[in-house]
Structures are given as C-alpha cells and as structure tokens.
Design an enzyme around this catalytic site. Structure first.
Site, mmCIF file in Angstrom:
data_model
loop_
_atom_site.group_PDB
_atom_site.id
_atom_site.type_symbol
_atom_site.label_atom_id
_atom_site.label_comp_id
_atom_site.label_asym_id
_atom_site.label_seq_id
_atom_site.Cartn_x
_atom_site.Cartn_y
_atom_site.Cartn_z
ATOM 1 N N CYS A 1 8.987 2.988 -10.835
ATOM 2 C CA CYS A 1 7.896 2.611 -9.919
ATOM 3 C C CYS A 1 8.483 2.002 -8.647
ATOM 4 O O CYS A 1 8.315 2.545 -7.568
ATOM 5 C CB CYS A 1 6.946 1.636 -10.603
ATOM 6 S SG CYS A 1 5.920 2.406 -11.869
ATOM 7 N N TYR B 1 -7.290 -1.788 -11.910
ATOM 8 C CA TYR B 1 -7.988 -0.989 -12.920
ATOM 9 C C TYR B 1 -9.411 -1.503 -13.100
ATOM 10 O O TYR B 1 -9.698 -2.688 -12.880
ATOM 11 C CB TYR B 1 -7.234 -1.033 -14.248
ATOM 12 C CG TYR B 1 -6.037 -0.120 -14.288
ATOM 13 C CD1 TYR B 1 -6.178 1.238 -14.581
ATOM 14 C CD2 TYR B 1 -4.758 -0.600 -14.021
ATOM 15 C CE1 TYR B 1 -5.075 2.080 -14.615
ATOM 16 C CE2 TYR B 1 -3.648 0.237 -14.045
ATOM 17 C CZ TYR B 1 -3.820 1.582 -14.341
ATOM 18 O OH TYR B 1 -2.727 2.410 -14.360
ATOM 19 N N HIS C 1 -3.382 -0.666 -6.685
ATOM 20 C CA HIS C 1 -4.653 -0.456 -7.366
ATOM 21 C C HIS C 1 -5.003 -1.589 -8.336
ATOM 22 O O HIS C 1 -4.139 -2.336 -8.788
ATOM 23 C CB HIS C 1 -4.648 0.881 -8.118
ATOM 24 C CG HIS C 1 -3.439 1.078 -8.984
ATOM 25 N ND1 HIS C 1 -2.323 1.754 -8.540
ATOM 26 C CD2 HIS C 1 -3.159 0.683 -10.253
ATOM 27 C CE1 HIS C 1 -1.410 1.769 -9.505
ATOM 28 N NE2 HIS C 1 -1.899 1.124 -10.558
#
Length: 283
Positions: free
Chosen positions: A160, A223, A221
C-alpha cells in the site's frame, strides 16, 4: 492532527461511495490527499482524538529496513501485522512460491533490500540511499520502492505505502512517501508514524538534519461501517498537542538498525489522548 481531521471531514463532505470488491463493503472515497509532518521540530503525528499506538508501526518498518520476509521475525520485533497475510490468506496458502508457515514471499522489505535483477544478482536499494546521503549526495533518485509488479505473484500482499523518495537540500533531509490506498480511520495513523520515523531515522544515521516528511495518498477512504463512529464520535472531540518521539541517539548506522535496535530504543513522550475507538476492520 488538524490535517488528519481535515482529511476526515473532506471525505465525509466530498467523498463518493465506491464498492470495494475485495471486502464487499462500500467506501466513501476521495482521490489525492497530501499530508506533511514536521520532523524538524519533532511534532510526532500521533492521533489524539482517540488512543493510538506506535510500537507495532515502528516495529513493522524496522522489519522492512532489515528486509524480513517471515512473519515470525516481525513477531520477534513486537508486531503481529503479518501473521494473517502470511498464514490465513487462502490464495497465498495455495501459491507455489510459498515456502511454508509464516513465509510472506517477496514483499515490502525484501524488495527494498534485495530487488532481483534478470542476471540473478540483487540490488540493495536502501544501502545505496544511505551511502549516498551519508556522503552528501542526492542524485535526484534517492528512492526505495517496494512496488514490483513482476513479483506480485511471489508474495502474499502487494504494498500500500510503496515508495519513499529522499531529498537532500544542503544538510537537511526531506522525505516524500507515496501510498496507493488508505483506510483513514484505522490505517492512516499507522502509516503516519512510519513515514515520520523513517525520515527521523535516516537523518540520524546519515548525519543530516531532519526536515519535512511529505505523505501523498492516492485513494483515501472511510468504510461504510466506520462512518458513524468517525462523524459522530471522533470528529466531535477536541485534539491535544502533538507528542514527541525520542530515538536512542546511539543508533548511528544502518548496521545498528539491522542488528541490535529494538522497540526499547523508541519512546513517545507527552502523549495526551481521548479514549480508544474500536473501528471495524475490513479484511
């Protein structure tokens, strides 16, 4: 702390719902987030609007610096972050390249310390950067990257936070770190700690002054099952001042980091925080 909270508010106000195929959950998503950490003045970016933790994050990155490719080695340093990916990932368990229990394959640190060349030799990216910076050299490519698409199938997880670029201006060292995807409520503070600490350590072992760490996130982001806790709990709390990170001054070389350094050589001082928030984790 302010820029972290500003990013959270931006996602809530401007984010777009995206279906995530891997997790089966929706993510409220924005593209391109830029954060900066004042390493020069030791403003350690620990989240204060909830209790956060630093030891596992630093231990994991120390494992990357050492080029570890086995979850047991990470556990010995004090972090279990690779246990699940090494041993519970069904696709990896059935992968012909997996060597056995706790094997992670060619991910993260192994790429940074032993990038495979077509002729069978390897490149130690980190050693090159340390050697150059120690000599006062910046060739505009003082880069350590873990992102090797040619070997994605040989590891349990693609990275990532994947690339770190160092820039030397006079005797001051800066860092720009690139991250393709970030779970902001849970993962971001973990990555913030790592970016800050990487620059602090590299400045210390190369004899340079630490400057600013720049952290670029492509996909940031929240969730759907994290949204309520972020919006109605964490964002309503008032932040405290940033703590400081103390690093053992006896750490003077890459060899020190590779051999005797432990989590006892790191300490956070002046950390005030609100109570913990148990955000759901997307597997």
């Amino acid at each position: 702390m302010k820029q972290y909270l500003d990013l959270c508010r931006r996602i809530i106000d401007d984010g777009v719902w995206i279906e995530n195929e891997r997790t089966g959950k929706r993510c409220l998503t924005v593209i391109n987030a830029d954060l900066e950490y004042d390493v020069k003045n030791n403003k350690f970016p620990m989240i204060t609007t909830r209790k956060s933790f630093y030891r596992s994050a630093i231990a994991e990155f120390l494992g990357y610096i050492r080029g570890y490719d086995n979850a047991a080695d990470f556990r010995a340093l004090g972090t279990k972050t690779w246990d699940a990916n090494a041993n519970l990932n069904e696709a990896w368990l059935n992968n012909k390249y997996r060597k056995g229990e706790d094997d992670m394959g060619r991910v993260y640190g192994i790429q940074g310390r032993s990038w495979a060349k077509p002729d069978g030799q390897t490149i130690d990216q980190l050693r090159k950067v340390v050697d150059n910076l120690s000599k006062g050299i910046d060739d505009r490519a003082e880069i350590v990257t873990f992102y090797n698409p040619g070997e994605f199938d040989m590891g349990c997880l693609r990275p990532c936070m994947h690339t770190h670029t160092f820039s030397l201006v006079g005797d001051t060292l800066h860092l720009t770190s690139y991250q393709r995807s970030c779970d902001v409520p849970l993962g971001l503070n973990f990555n913030q700690v790592q970016v800050f600490t990487f620059l602090a350590l590299m400045a210390q072992i190369t004899g340079k002054k630490a400057g600013t760490a720049y952290h670029k996130i492509v996909n940031a982001h929240i969730y759907e099952d994290q949204l309520e806790l972020m919006r109605d709990v964490q964002l309503k709390r008032q932040p405290f001042a940033s703590p400081q990170l103390k690093i053992n001054p006896k750490i003077q070389s890459l060899e020190d980091l590779e051999t005797w350094v432990t989590m006892d050589d790191f300490e956070v001082v002046g950390y005030e925080h609100h109570e913990a928030i148990k955000y759901p984790f997307a597997v």
